[in-house]
Design a protein around this motif. Sequence first.
Motif, PDB file in Angstrom:
ATOM      1  N   ALA A 154       0.895  -1.299   0.089  1.00  0.00           N
ATOM      2  CA  ALA A 154      -0.005   0.103   0.011  1.00  0.00           C
ATOM      3  C   ALA A 154       0.942   1.160   0.087  1.00  0.00           C
ATOM      4  O   ALA A 154       0.702   2.110  -0.694  1.00  0.00           O
ATOM      5  N   LYS A 155       1.854   1.326   0.822  1.00  0.00           N
ATOM      6  CA  LYS A 155       2.851   2.257   0.811  1.00  0.00           C
ATOM      7  C   LYS A 155       3.628   2.678  -0.462  1.00  0.00           C
ATOM      8  O   LYS A 155       3.568   3.709  -0.899  1.00  0.00           O
ATOM      9  N   ALA A 156       4.001   1.578  -0.951  1.00  0.00           N
ATOM     10  CA  ALA A 156       4.480   1.662  -2.465  1.00  0.00           C
ATOM     11  C   ALA A 156       3.793   2.275  -3.700  1.00  0.00           C
ATOM     12  O   ALA A 156       4.062   2.889  -4.278  1.00  0.00           O
TER      13      ALA A 156
ATOM     14  N   LEU B 270      -0.620   6.004  -7.010  1.00  0.00           N
ATOM     15  CA  LEU B 270      -0.700   5.291  -8.514  1.00  0.00           C
ATOM     16  C   LEU B 270      -2.075   4.541  -8.420  1.00  0.00           C
ATOM     17  O   LEU B 270      -2.204   3.418  -8.684  1.00  0.00           O
ATOM     18  N   ASP B 271      -3.166   5.084  -8.016  1.00  0.00           N
ATOM     19  CA  ASP B 271      -4.432   4.597  -8.091  1.00  0.00           C
ATOM     20  C   ASP B 271      -4.973   4.203  -9.608  1.00  0.00           C
ATOM     21  O   ASP B 271      -5.853   3.000  -9.424  1.00  0.00           O
TER      22      ASP B 271
ATOM     23  N   LEU C  18       8.452  -0.287  -9.098  1.00  0.00           N
ATOM     24  CA  LEU C  18       7.150   0.404  -9.817  1.00  0.00           C
ATOM     25  C   LEU C  18       7.991   1.289 -11.025  1.00  0.00           C
ATOM     26  O   LEU C  18       7.419   1.795 -11.847  1.00  0.00           O
ATOM     27  N   ALA C  19       8.951   1.957 -10.375  1.00  0.00           N
ATOM     28  CA  ALA C  19       9.409   3.016 -11.266  1.00  0.00           C
ATOM     29  C   ALA C  19       9.812   2.635 -12.438  1.00  0.00           C
ATOM     30  O   ALA C  19      10.013   3.311 -13.480  1.00  0.00           O
ATOM     31  N   LYS C  20      10.466   1.289 -12.510  1.00  0.00           N
ATOM     32  CA  LYS C  20      10.847   0.495 -13.785  1.00  0.00           C
ATOM     33  C   LYS C  20       9.630   0.347 -14.824  1.00  0.00           C
ATOM     34  O   LYS C  20      10.094   0.417 -15.928  1.00  0.00           O
TER      35      LYS C  20
END
Length: 108
Positions: A42-44, A48-49, A101-103
């Motif tokens: 959830a934090k990560a 990014l909804d 996620l950044a990738k």
Amino acid sequence: MTSDYTTDEPSRSSLYDIRGPAVVEFGAPWCPWCQAAQPLIAKAFEGLDDLPHVKIEDGKGRPLGRAFGVKLWPTLIFLHDGEEIVRCVRPESAEPLKQALAKIVTSP
């Protein structure tokens, strides 16, 4: 971010057909590793909804996890245009999830 694991397995091809970034998570609602990882996930995923996040209940007699080579829960597979870019298995902090996620969010 999706909060519940679905027992309805999507087809493998439908996951590969997702355009752009997406995350497929394999686990089980009763799994202590999965439960412990949820706040980290959830934090990560904050902010990014709109990111597709498919949570699939895995276990005996459920072939989709085996098709993806899942051996431990939770396993998060980060896709971009249906291609696996990276995966995180049993994350112990939000940082490797944010890096993954950044990738996919910045992939061409």
